[in-house]
Each structure stands twice: as C-alpha cells, then as structure tokens.
Design a protein around this motif. Sequence first.
Motif, PDB file in Angstrom:
ATOM      1  N   LYS A 164     -45.780  -8.003 -23.773  1.00 17.03           N
ATOM      2  CA  LYS A 164     -45.692  -7.128 -25.096  1.00 17.03           C
ATOM      3  C   LYS A 164     -47.325  -6.751 -25.289  1.00 17.03           C
ATOM      4  O   LYS A 164     -47.443  -5.502 -25.808  1.00 17.03           O
ATOM      5  N   ARG A 165     -48.209  -7.377 -25.150  1.00 17.45           N
ATOM      6  CA  ARG A 165     -49.543  -7.475 -25.358  1.00 17.45           C
ATOM      7  C   ARG A 165     -50.012  -6.094 -24.476  1.00 17.45           C
ATOM      8  O   ARG A 165     -50.782  -5.179 -24.733  1.00 17.45           O
ATOM      9  N   ILE A 166     -49.505  -6.367 -23.161  1.00 16.78           N
ATOM     10  CA  ILE A 166     -50.077  -5.167 -22.315  1.00 16.78           C
ATOM     11  C   ILE A 166     -49.367  -3.753 -22.620  1.00 16.78           C
ATOM     12  O   ILE A 166     -49.962  -2.876 -22.639  1.00 16.78           O
ATOM     13  N   TYR A 167     -48.137  -3.748 -23.141  1.00 13.00           N
ATOM     14  CA  TYR A 167     -47.601  -2.510 -23.499  1.00 13.00           C
ATOM     15  C   TYR A 167     -48.448  -2.052 -24.801  1.00 13.00           C
ATOM     16  O   TYR A 167     -48.730  -0.930 -24.859  1.00 13.00           O
ATOM     17  N   GLN A 168     -48.729  -2.879 -25.647  1.00 12.60           N
ATOM     18  CA  GLN A 168     -49.413  -2.660 -27.047  1.00 12.60           C
ATOM     19  C   GLN A 168     -50.894  -1.961 -26.679  1.00 12.60           C
ATOM     20  O   GLN A 168     -51.223  -1.041 -27.364  1.00 12.60           O
ATOM     21  N   SER A 169     -51.301  -2.585 -25.546  1.00 13.42           N
ATOM     22  CA  SER A 169     -52.779  -2.097 -25.089  1.00 13.42           C
ATOM     23  C   SER A 169     -52.828  -0.622 -24.589  1.00 13.42           C
ATOM     24  O   SER A 169     -53.781   0.206 -24.927  1.00 13.42           O
ATOM     25  N   ARG A 170     -51.402   0.140 -24.422  1.00 11.87           N
ATOM     26  CA  ARG A 170     -51.347   1.481 -23.908  1.00 11.87           C
ATOM     27  C   ARG A 170     -51.417   2.284 -25.290  1.00 11.87           C
ATOM     28  O   ARG A 170     -51.960   3.553 -25.121  1.00 11.87           O
ATOM     29  N   TYR A 171     -51.271   1.892 -26.462  1.00 11.70           N
ATOM     30  CA  TYR A 171     -51.314   2.542 -27.581  1.00 11.70           C
ATOM     31  C   TYR A 171     -52.174   1.811 -28.626  1.00 11.70           C
ATOM     32  O   TYR A 171     -51.609   1.451 -29.709  1.00 11.70           O
ATOM     33  N   PRO A 172     -53.444   1.815 -28.604  1.00  9.41           N
ATOM     34  CA  PRO A 172     -54.171   1.059 -29.339  1.00  9.41           C
ATOM     35  C   PRO A 172     -54.063   1.603 -30.944  1.00  9.41           C
ATOM     36  O   PRO A 172     -54.297   1.010 -31.799  1.00  9.41           O
ATOM     37  N   GLU A 173     -53.993   2.981 -30.857  1.00 12.23           N
ATOM     38  CA  GLU A 173     -54.180   3.629 -32.128  1.00 12.23           C
ATOM     39  C   GLU A 173     -52.782   3.388 -32.833  1.00 12.23           C
ATOM     40  O   GLU A 173     -53.107   3.580 -34.141  1.00 12.23           O
ATOM     41  N   HIS A 174     -51.852   2.949 -32.317  1.00 13.46           N
ATOM     42  CA  HIS A 174     -50.505   2.645 -33.248  1.00 13.46           C
ATOM     43  C   HIS A 174     -50.555   1.113 -33.673  1.00 13.46           C
ATOM     44  O   HIS A 174     -49.891   0.919 -34.659  1.00 13.46           O
ATOM     45  N   TYR A 175     -51.649   0.309 -33.057  1.00 12.13           N
ATOM     46  CA  TYR A 175     -51.706  -0.956 -33.486  1.00 12.13           C
ATOM     47  C   TYR A 175     -53.244  -1.450 -33.864  1.00 12.13           C
ATOM     48  O   TYR A 175     -53.670  -2.047 -33.221  1.00 12.13           O
ATOM     49  N   PRO A 176     -53.617  -0.494 -34.897  1.00 13.72           N
ATOM     50  CA  PRO A 176     -55.053  -0.789 -35.176  1.00 13.72           C
ATOM     51  C   PRO A 176     -55.617  -2.064 -35.602  1.00 13.72           C
ATOM     52  O   PRO A 176     -56.504  -2.415 -35.463  1.00 13.72           O
ATOM     53  N   LYS A 177     -54.442  -3.015 -36.012  1.00 13.74           N
ATOM     54  CA  LYS A 177     -55.008  -4.560 -36.660  1.00 13.74           C
ATOM     55  C   LYS A 177     -55.097  -5.346 -35.286  1.00 13.74           C
ATOM     56  O   LYS A 177     -55.759  -6.426 -35.494  1.00 13.74           O
ATOM     57  N   LEU A 178     -54.776  -5.141 -34.184  1.00 13.46           N
ATOM     58  CA  LEU A 178     -54.978  -5.500 -32.959  1.00 13.46           C
ATOM     59  C   LEU A 178     -56.484  -5.181 -32.362  1.00 13.46           C
ATOM     60  O   LEU A 178     -56.919  -5.996 -31.568  1.00 13.46           O
ATOM     61  N   ARG A 179     -56.854  -4.021 -32.406  1.00 10.99           N
ATOM     62  CA  ARG A 179     -58.176  -3.276 -32.131  1.00 10.99           C
ATOM     63  C   ARG A 179     -59.301  -4.256 -32.583  1.00 10.99           C
ATOM     64  O   ARG A 179     -59.407  -4.594 -33.604  1.00 10.99           O
ATOM     65  N   GLY A 180     -60.172  -4.567 -31.569  1.00  8.92           N
ATOM     66  CA  GLY A 180     -61.263  -5.413 -31.901  1.00  8.92           C
ATOM     67  C   GLY A 180     -61.155  -6.971 -32.183  1.00  8.92           C
ATOM     68  O   GLY A 180     -61.816  -7.572 -32.425  1.00  8.92           O
ATOM     69  N   THR A 181     -59.740  -7.317 -32.014  1.00  5.02           N
ATOM     70  CA  THR A 181     -59.392  -8.873 -31.825  1.00  5.02           C
ATOM     71  C   THR A 181     -59.309  -9.435 -30.672  1.00  5.02           C
ATOM     72  O   THR A 181     -59.321  -8.740 -29.450  1.00  5.02           O
ATOM     73  N   GLU A 182     -59.037 -10.903 -30.515  1.00  2.84           N
ATOM     74  CA  GLU A 182     -59.032 -11.296 -29.237  1.00  2.84           C
ATOM     75  C   GLU A 182     -57.647 -10.889 -28.570  1.00  2.84           C
ATOM     76  O   GLU A 182     -57.676 -11.056 -27.250  1.00  2.84           O
ATOM     77  N   ALA A 183     -56.658 -10.359 -29.148  1.00  2.00           N
ATOM     78  CA  ALA A 183     -55.436  -9.829 -28.455  1.00  2.00           C
ATOM     79  C   ALA A 183     -55.833  -8.847 -27.465  1.00  2.00           C
ATOM     80  O   ALA A 183     -55.120  -8.787 -26.553  1.00  2.00           O
ATOM     81  N   PHE A 184     -56.705  -7.978 -27.951  1.00  2.00           N
ATOM     82  CA  PHE A 184     -57.290  -6.945 -27.017  1.00  2.00           C
ATOM     83  C   PHE A 184     -58.413  -7.156 -26.219  1.00  2.00           C
ATOM     84  O   PHE A 184     -59.230  -6.360 -25.964  1.00  2.00           O
ATOM     85  N   ALA A 185     -58.812  -8.398 -26.477  1.00  2.00           N
ATOM     86  CA  ALA A 185     -60.303  -8.691 -25.767  1.00  2.00           C
ATOM     87  C   ALA A 185     -60.063  -8.787 -24.214  1.00  2.00           C
ATOM     88  O   ALA A 185     -59.006  -9.152 -23.775  1.00  2.00           O
ATOM     89  N   ASP A 186     -61.049  -8.732 -23.296  1.00  2.00           N
ATOM     90  CA  ASP A 186     -61.114  -8.572 -21.823  1.00  2.00           C
ATOM     91  C   ASP A 186     -60.603 -10.051 -21.367  1.00  2.00           C
ATOM     92  O   ASP A 186     -59.779 -10.104 -20.554  1.00  2.00           O
ATOM     93  N   GLY A 187     -60.987 -11.181 -22.175  1.00  2.00           N
ATOM     94  CA  GLY A 187     -60.710 -12.552 -21.798  1.00  2.00           C
ATOM     95  C   GLY A 187     -59.165 -12.692 -21.860  1.00  2.00           C
ATOM     96  O   GLY A 187     -58.529 -13.365 -21.077  1.00  2.00           O
TER      97      GLY A 187
END
Length: 272
Positions: A164-187
């Motif tokens: 699910k997280r990999i899917y959401q990473s394709r559309y970061p503009e649609h999930y702004p609350k996850l941008r800049g958080t650990e959910a979208f971090a490289d680690g």
Amino acid sequence: MSLTGEGESSPFLTSEENHDDDKCLPRTEVRTPRTRLYMLYCSLLVFLGALLAVNIALLGRDYISSSTCPCNNVEGDFFEGTFSPARSSIQYVVVESSHEPGPSPFTGEPRLELDQAWSNLLRSSMIKLSAEEMRRMNKTSIPLRDGSGYIGYLESIHMLHCVKRIYQSRYPEHYPKLRGTEAFADGHWDHCLEVLRRGIMCNFDVTINTYAWKTPTDIKGKREGSRKCTDWDKILEWADERAVKYDNYEKFLTTLVQGDEHGGTEPIDLIG
C-alpha cells in the motif's frame, strides 16, 4: 533341504530337544543334516538382524530429514518457535489466474473507493494474543492494561501494508499528510522492499507459468491456469475476531502497560 533325512531318527525340532543349548557348530564337527539346518538357522538370524539394522538406520534418516525439511512437513511445527495460532484458520482454495491483470480495486488512479478497499484489507492490522499463545510462540510483546492479552500483528498484513505504501508513493500529491514523514522516507522503502523480498522467498509460490509470442521478435509471460492459494477471507475472519480497534493513537497508547510497569516489555515465563 528336507526336514528329515538319512541318519535322523526323530522329526525336526521335537519338544524333547533342549533348544537352549543349540549353537552353531564348529567347522571341525561332523555336519549331520540336523547341524546343517542349525547352521542355516543361525545364518538366517544374522541376515535378518542385519536387515533390521539397515531398516532402522533408513527410518532414522527419513525421520531426521522430514523433521528438518519444511518442504516435507508443511503443516507441522517441526521447528522451535514456528507455532502460530493463526494456523488453525488456514484453508486452501483453487484460484484461476488471468494473463491480463484486469481492473483491480487496489490499483489505478487514487479515489475514495480505492482508499476504502485498502483500509478494509488491512482493517485487522493489530490483533490480541493470549498469554498461552505467547508461551507457545516463545515470544514477548506489550500487554494490554486490562489484562486481556498482548498485542501483535500478522506478517502477511505487514507485507500488504508495504504494498500500500509503495502504491501511495506513486501519488504523493494525493497523500500530502504522508509527505515528509517516515512513511515516505528512504529508510522505510528499504524496509518495505526487504519485508517483501523475505516474504516472497519464505512463502515460495511454486505455480508454473509459461510463455507466448508477444510479437514476431518478442515473448511475454502467460499466467493462465490454476494455483493453490490460502483462503484470505478465512484468515481475515480469524484476525477480525482478535482485532484491537482504536480511533486515536495517542489515546490507544494509554491502554497499554508501559515498559516500566509490571515488566510490560520484559519476557514473560515463556517456558515452563
């Protein structure tokens, strides 16, 4: 060989004979028909003893092999720590694979129905486990303050969370609350890729697919046919019965035994 012969005055092995004293005679003694039978009897015993020893050795080898090879004993707990209470929910179904992916409620452009489908799929991401189940798994976890059990999660749902997280990473503009958080971090991406790699290798799907010509100069994979799959609905039903629900994460944390209270994160009496 005849049981009675020349020079033998009584039937073979009569009740008057003392069989406890019968032994294999040395080669220097005269071999009467009776002594030859005794020699044959002793040789047969030696042969049967050797055959029995070989069979016992082979049986022991097969037992060790079956006890240490997960491919031979898929359903059993032949490794320490492999028990899972969820195993009781496992049933298998035959699923027909399709070559073309077709429409899916979990892919495509972001939309409300897609988010709801993912949320429903992962609805029982945290479950409750009893103290006895923790002992059988030989694991520790955080207990609930009300004493009703310990919290845990199914690894398959963990893997789906990563998808699910990999899917959401394709559309970061649609999930702004996850941008800049650990959910979208490289680690986190490295973590998810490793979780999926290990999960696929651990639960190897042995379904065989084939190929077809895509163009005169290229080929493509074909995924038609049947495959054996676990019945996901049955497993989810099991998880639903144990689901730990909460609306507010911070409030939920107050329902757990803290690390400095009652040894909440310390090992319980796992073996006893």
